[in-house]
Design an enzyme around this catalytic site. Structure first.
Site, PDB file in Angstrom:
ATOM      1  CG  HIS A  96     -37.537  77.394  97.656  1.00 12.53           C
ATOM      2  ND1 HIS A  96     -38.865  77.174  97.925  1.00 12.53           N
ATOM      3  CD2 HIS A  96     -36.982  77.770  98.834  1.00 12.53           C
ATOM      4  CE1 HIS A  96     -39.108  77.404  99.206  1.00 12.53           C
ATOM      5  NE2 HIS A  96     -37.989  77.771  99.776  1.00 12.53           N
ATOM      6  CG  ASP A 119     -42.867  75.880  97.757  1.00  7.08           C
ATOM      7  OD1 ASP A 119     -41.626  75.817  97.820  1.00  7.08           O
ATOM      8  OD2 ASP A 119     -43.493  75.992  96.685  1.00  7.08           O
ATOM      9  CG  HIS A 121     -44.018  73.581  93.689  1.00  8.64           C
ATOM     10  ND1 HIS A 121     -43.977  74.960  93.568  1.00  8.64           N
ATOM     11  CD2 HIS A 121     -44.632  73.117  92.586  1.00  8.64           C
ATOM     12  CE1 HIS A 121     -44.529  75.302  92.415  1.00  8.64           C
ATOM     13  NE2 HIS A 121     -44.944  74.218  91.802  1.00  8.64           N
ATOM     14  CG  ASP A 123     -39.570  73.200  96.777  1.00  2.00           C
ATOM     15  OD1 ASP A 123     -40.254  72.885  95.795  1.00  2.00           O
ATOM     16  OD2 ASP A 123     -39.367  74.379  97.101  1.00  2.00           O
ATOM     17  CG  HIS A 136     -36.424  75.193  91.614  1.00  2.00           C
ATOM     18  ND1 HIS A 136     -37.301  76.207  91.308  1.00  2.00           N
ATOM     19  CD2 HIS A 136     -36.705  74.173  90.755  1.00  2.00           C
ATOM     20  CE1 HIS A 136     -38.086  75.822  90.306  1.00  2.00           C
ATOM     21  NE2 HIS A 136     -37.748  74.600  89.956  1.00  2.00           N
ATOM     22  CG  ASP A 227     -41.642  78.971  96.139  1.00  2.00           C
ATOM     23  OD1 ASP A 227     -41.120  77.946  95.659  1.00  2.00           O
ATOM     24  OD2 ASP A 227     -42.044  79.912  95.446  1.00  2.00           O
ATOM     25  CG  ASP A 229     -44.215  78.627  93.995  1.00  2.00           C
ATOM     26  OD1 ASP A 229     -43.319  78.072  93.326  1.00  2.00           O
ATOM     27  OD2 ASP A 229     -44.606  78.168  95.087  1.00  2.00           O
ATOM     28  CD  GLU A 273     -38.333  79.253  92.797  1.00  2.48           C
ATOM     29  OE1 GLU A 273     -38.817  79.432  91.680  1.00  2.48           O
ATOM     30  OE2 GLU A 273     -37.364  78.516  93.005  1.00  2.48           O
TER      31      GLU A 273
HETATM   32  N1  LIG Z   1     -41.775  69.401  91.710  1.00  2.00           N
HETATM   33  C1  LIG Z   1     -41.300  70.155  90.516  1.00  2.00           C
HETATM   34  C2  LIG Z   1     -41.428  71.653  90.738  1.00  2.00           C
HETATM   35  C3  LIG Z   1     -40.344  72.201  91.652  1.00  2.00           C
HETATM   36  C4  LIG Z   1     -40.670  73.571  92.202  1.00  2.00           C
HETATM   37  C5  LIG Z   1     -39.737  74.239  92.928  1.00  2.00           C
HETATM   38  B1  LIG Z   1     -40.112  75.540  93.734  1.00  2.00           B
HETATM   39  O1  LIG Z   1     -41.116  75.213  94.734  1.00  2.00           O
HETATM   40  O2  LIG Z   1     -38.962  76.016  94.438  1.00  2.00           O
HETATM   41  O3  LIG Z   1     -40.662  76.532  92.879  1.00  2.00           O
HETATM   42  C6  LIG Z   1     -39.866  69.750  90.203  1.00  2.00           C
HETATM   43  O4  LIG Z   1     -39.284  68.975  90.983  1.00  2.00           O
HETATM   44  O5  LIG Z   1     -39.348  70.224  89.180  1.00  2.00           O
HETATM   45 MN   LIG Z   2     -40.115  76.206  96.442  1.00  5.16          MN
HETATM   46 MN   LIG Z   3     -42.850  76.519  94.652  1.00  2.00          MN
HETATM   47 MN   LIG Z   4     -41.005  78.227  92.204  1.00  2.00          MN
END
Ligand SMILES: N[C@@H](CC/C=C/[B-](O)(O)O)C(=O)O
Ligand SMILES: [Mn+2]
Ligand SMILES: [Mn+2]
Ligand SMILES: [Mn+2]
Length: 314
Positions: A96, A119, A121, A123, A136, A227, A229, A273
C-alpha cells in the site's frame, strides 16, 4: 469509459516478499479481458519501473526510504501520464505504499480529488508514530498537508509535496488502528468509519455518509484506494501479511464498489496488498477471484445485471 491499467510490482513498503507479484496474478486472473467484457475500453499500460536502491538504511525508523521514495516518484509520473490519456487509472499493487505515488500523480491531474480509503488499517502513521517502520503503514502521512510539520522529509521523498487535506479523506473498514493514527484522525477531523460503524449503521448508510462528508456537492473526483485486507480474511486469505478478522463481507465490499461506481466520478482505483505467496494455492486462487470480482464492480458490473453502452435487445 477508458480505463488505463497500470501494474505496480512493489513490496519494499513492508517486510514480506510477494506483493511484487500482485499485478501478475491479477492479470493472469483475466482482469483486463473481464473489464473489456463490461464494455469498457481498457488499455494495459504495463508496469511501473521499480527502483531498488542498494544502500538504503532506515531513516527516522522508516525502512527502505530511498527505494520507496524514488519508486513513488516514478509511480506518480506514470499515473499522471496515464490519466492524461485515460478516464480512469486502475493501479494494481504492490504493497500500500504505492498510494503515495498514485495519489500524488492523480492529484496533479485532479487537484480537487477526494480519497476513499478502504482498509483494515489507517495507513497514516508518521515515521515517528510507526512501530514497524514499514512505509505501507504511512502513505497518507506523506500526502496530508496538515501533517507536513510532523513528517520528516525522508531521503528519496524530496520530490513530494503534500497534496490533500485531512477533510478530503474518508476511511471505511478500519479495525486495527495504532494510537498515533487514532490521535491524528481525531486531531485533524478525518472521516473514519470503522467496522463498528459498519455494524452500527449498515454499509449503505456508511457509504452515503462517507461520500457526503468528503464531497457534499457530489462533484469532486474520487481516488479510491482499496487494500484487500479490508475484506474479511476468509475472503482474501493470502491478501496480506497481517490478517485482521472481522472484516468487510464480500457483499459489503461489492456494495461500496457499486455505489462508488454509480457516482461516475472515479478517477483512480488502487488495489493494494495482494500477496500470492501467503497461503496455499487455494488461498491464492480465492484471493485473486474475490479481488477481481470486486474490481469489476468498480467498473460497472452490477449484481442487478449490466450491458455495454448502446446495447439494445435485437
Ligand atoms: N499500522 C501498522 C500496519 C500497517 C498496515 C499497512 B496496510 O494497511 O497497507 O496493510 C503499521 O504501521 O505497521
Ligand atoms: Mn493499507
Ligand atoms: Mn491494510
Ligand atoms: Mn496490508
Amino acid at each position: 469509459e477508458r480505463i488505463g491499467v497500470l501494474g505496480i510490482p512493489f513490496s519494499k513498503g513492508q517486510s514480506r516478499v510477494g506483493t511484487e507479484y500482485g499485478p501478475e496474478v491479477l492479470r493472469n486472473g483475466g482482469i483486463v479481458r473481464k473489464l473489456q467484457n463490461l464494455g469498457c475500453h481498457v488499455q494495459d499500460h504495463g508496469d511501473v519501473e521499480v527502483i531498488q536502491v542498494e544502500k538504503d538504511d532506515p531513516e527516522e525508523n522508516a525502512k527502505n526510504p530511498r527505494t520507496v521514495g524514488l519508486t513513488s516518484k516514478l509511480i506518480a509520473d506514470k499515473v499522471e501520464r496515464v490519466l492524461r490519456s485515460e478516464d480512469i487509472c486502475l493501479g494494481l499493487g504492490g504493497d500500500h505504499s504505492v498510494a503515495i505515488g498514485t495519489i500524488a500523480g492523480n492529484a496533479r491531474v485532479e487537484p480537487d480529488l477526494v480519497v476513499l480509503w478502504i482498509d483494515a488499517h489507517a495507513d497514516i502513521n508518521t515515521p515517528m508514530t510507526s512501530d514497524s517502520g514499514n512505509i505501507h503503514g504511512m502513505p497518507l502521512a506523506f500526502l496530508v498537508r496538515e501533517l507536513e510539520s510532523y513528517v520528516t522529509k525522508l531521503p528519496g521523498f524530496e520530490w513530494l509535496s503534500p497534496c490533500i487535506h485531512a477533510k478530503d479523506i474518508a476511511y471505511i473498514g478500519l479495525r486495527d488502528v495504532d494510537a498515533g493514527e487514532r490521535k491524528i484522525i481525531e486531531k485533524f477531523g478525518i472521516t473514519a468509519f470503522s467496522m463498528q460503524e459498519v455494524d452500527k449503521y449498515g454499509i449503505n448508510e456508511v457509504v452515503e455518509r462517507a461520500l457526503r462528508a468528503v464531497d457534499p456537492e457530489g462533484k469532486r473526483p474520487i481516488h479510491l484506494s482499496f487494500d484487500v485486507d479490508a475484506m474479511d480474511p476468509t475472503l482474501a486469505t493470502s491478501a496480506r501479511d497481517h490478517a485482521v478478522i472481522g472484516g468487510l463481507s464480500l457483499r459489503e465490499t461489492y456494495y461500496i464498489a457499486e455505489e462508488v461506481a454509480r457516482t461516475g466520478r472515479l478517477s483512480m482505483v488502487d488495489v493494494a496488498e495482494v500477496n500470492p505467496l501467503l497461503g496455499d494455492e487455494k488461498d491464492k486462487k480465492l484471493t485473486v477471484d474475490m479481488t477481481i470480482s470486486v474490481i469489476q464492480r468498480f467498473f460497472g458490473n452490477r449484481r442487478g445485471g449490466c450491458y455495454p453502452p448502446g446495447y439494445d435487445i435485437p
